[in-house]
Design an enzyme around this catalytic site. Structure first.
Site, mmCIF file in Angstrom:
data_model
loop_
_atom_site.group_PDB
_atom_site.id
_atom_site.type_symbol
_atom_site.label_atom_id
_atom_site.label_comp_id
_atom_site.label_asym_id
_atom_site.label_seq_id
_atom_site.Cartn_x
_atom_site.Cartn_y
_atom_site.Cartn_z
ATOM 1 N N GLU A 75 37.111 42.270 39.293
ATOM 2 C CA GLU A 75 37.879 42.892 40.379
ATOM 3 C C GLU A 75 37.495 44.349 40.629
ATOM 4 O OE1 GLU A 75 41.692 41.336 41.692
ATOM 5 O OE2 GLU A 75 42.509 43.020 40.544
ATOM 6 N N LYS A 109 39.162 47.469 42.249
ATOM 7 C CA LYS A 109 40.392 48.057 42.790
ATOM 8 C C LYS A 109 40.513 49.501 42.315
ATOM 9 C CE LYS A 109 43.633 46.213 39.278
ATOM 10 N NZ LYS A 109 44.890 45.453 39.104
ATOM 11 N N LYS A 157 41.336 39.981 48.009
ATOM 12 C CA LYS A 157 42.559 40.101 47.215
ATOM 13 C C LYS A 157 43.586 40.898 48.027
ATOM 14 C CE LYS A 157 44.752 39.735 43.146
ATOM 15 N NZ LYS A 157 44.304 40.516 41.982
ATOM 16 N N GLU A 174 47.821 31.212 43.422
ATOM 17 C CA GLU A 174 48.314 31.930 42.251
ATOM 18 C C GLU A 174 49.780 31.623 41.984
ATOM 19 O OE1 GLU A 174 47.298 36.216 41.740
ATOM 20 O OE2 GLU A 174 49.463 36.478 41.944
ATOM 21 N N ASN A 197 48.935 34.069 37.027
ATOM 22 C CA ASN A 197 49.015 35.517 36.882
ATOM 23 C C ASN A 197 49.964 35.872 35.738
ATOM 24 O OD1 ASN A 197 48.985 38.286 37.195
ATOM 25 N ND2 ASN A 197 49.154 38.213 39.430
ATOM 26 N N GLU A 219 44.781 35.342 34.973
ATOM 27 C CA GLU A 219 44.705 36.621 35.674
ATOM 28 C C GLU A 219 45.606 37.660 35.013
ATOM 29 O OE1 GLU A 219 45.835 36.064 39.737
ATOM 30 O OE2 GLU A 219 44.923 34.107 39.872
ATOM 31 N N SER A 220 45.107 38.855 34.872
ATOM 32 C CA SER A 220 45.851 40.020 34.365
ATOM 33 C C SER A 220 46.057 39.965 32.850
ATOM 34 C CB SER A 220 47.216 40.163 35.048
ATOM 35 O OG SER A 220 47.093 40.240 36.447
#
Length: 269
Positions: free
Chosen positions: A64, A66, A126, A175, A196, A226-227
């Site tokens: 990612e 960001k 995203k 998600e 997530n 994710e995360s």
């Protein structure tokens, strides 16, 4: 902490209203459809790129790009999307994820374009999609895949957005955060199912979210955790549970060279 997701979605409805007043839906839709005939913008196969990595025995990493987040602030001031994308590709990423939300993540559509133009791997837009306008907008800006957040959409919207994405040859990552959202997401056609580990209402993170939902997911779905993937132990834990696709941003964004951070986390022997 207040309900961050609710605030973000309210902003998105306003954002779409303003955008469509400037560039009408029919124009964005025309641009999206025209992109399918442009050799430089044709979809690259987001899911296929992940599966190719996994088939070769590697993790399928969606790396990612960001600049900031609502809960952590700015990750890096020296933010160069093209340079980061190039480093990610060089160091083994299967795909990219680029934040296009401006108000909460300091992202932009231009960042997605810059990242995609410098590399050959597929790119996910995203963002928080609340309207079909944004689906067409994603393809028009060059996205190879979109994110559908079950917590932000009803069943009809998810089905509609997925259908449009597939018509535009984009893949879909849906998600979820809990069992109720998972049940709804499993009705979609996409094999790509993101879990997530970050609660979008509080922004708290726990890898137990992925582990708890795995037992309810059919084998034909490709789980993307994710995360919260911060170290090699996290990666080993997931791969031992047969989760081989990862979406990681923060752990890389804090590194001097995000791509080397990716290599260290996933490909160091």
């Amino acid at each position: 902490m207040s309900d961050i997701l609710k605030r973000i979605l309210a902003t998105k409805f306003d954002e779409v209203s303003k955008a469509s007043a400037q560039i009408p839906m029919h124009t964005v839709r025309s641009d999206a459809e025209a992109s399918l005939n442009d050799l430089t913008h044709q979809p690259r196969g987001f899911i296929a790129s992940i599966e190719k990595k996994i088939a070769a025995g590697h993790a399928g990493v969606i790396a990612e790009i960001k600049k900031a987040s609502p809960s952590k602030g700015v990750f890096r001031e020296d933010f160069d999307p093209a340079k980061i994308a190039q480093s990610y590709e060089t160091n083994g990423a299967a795909c990219l994820s680029v934040l296009t939300d401006k108000d909460y993540f300091q992202g932009s559509a231009q960042y997605l374009r810059e990242a995609r133009n410098i590399c050959k791997i597929p790119v996910l837009r995203k963002d928080f999609l609340v309207d079909t306008y944004q689906v067409y907008e994603a393809r028009a800006m060059g996205a190879d895949a979109i994110l559908l957040i079950a917590a932000a959409l009803d069943d009809a919207q998810m089905k509609d957005f997925e259908s449009i994405a597939h018509e535009l040859k984009m893949d879909v990552l849906v998600e979820v955060h809990d069992e109720e959202e998972l049940d709804r997401a499993l009705r979609l056609k996409t094999p790509l199912l993101g879990i997530n580990n970050r609660n979008l209402r509080t922004f708290e993170v726990s890898l137990d979210v992925t582990m708890a939902l795995l037992k309810n997911i059919p084998k034909e779905k490709r789980v993307v955790t994710e995360s919260g993937i911060l170290n090699q132990e996290d990666v080993k834990k997931m791969r031992a549970a047969d989760v081989h696709a990862f979406l990681v941003g923060e752990a890389f964004m804090r590194q001097e060279d995000p791509g080397l951070g990716l290599k260290e986390l996933f490909f160091k022997r």
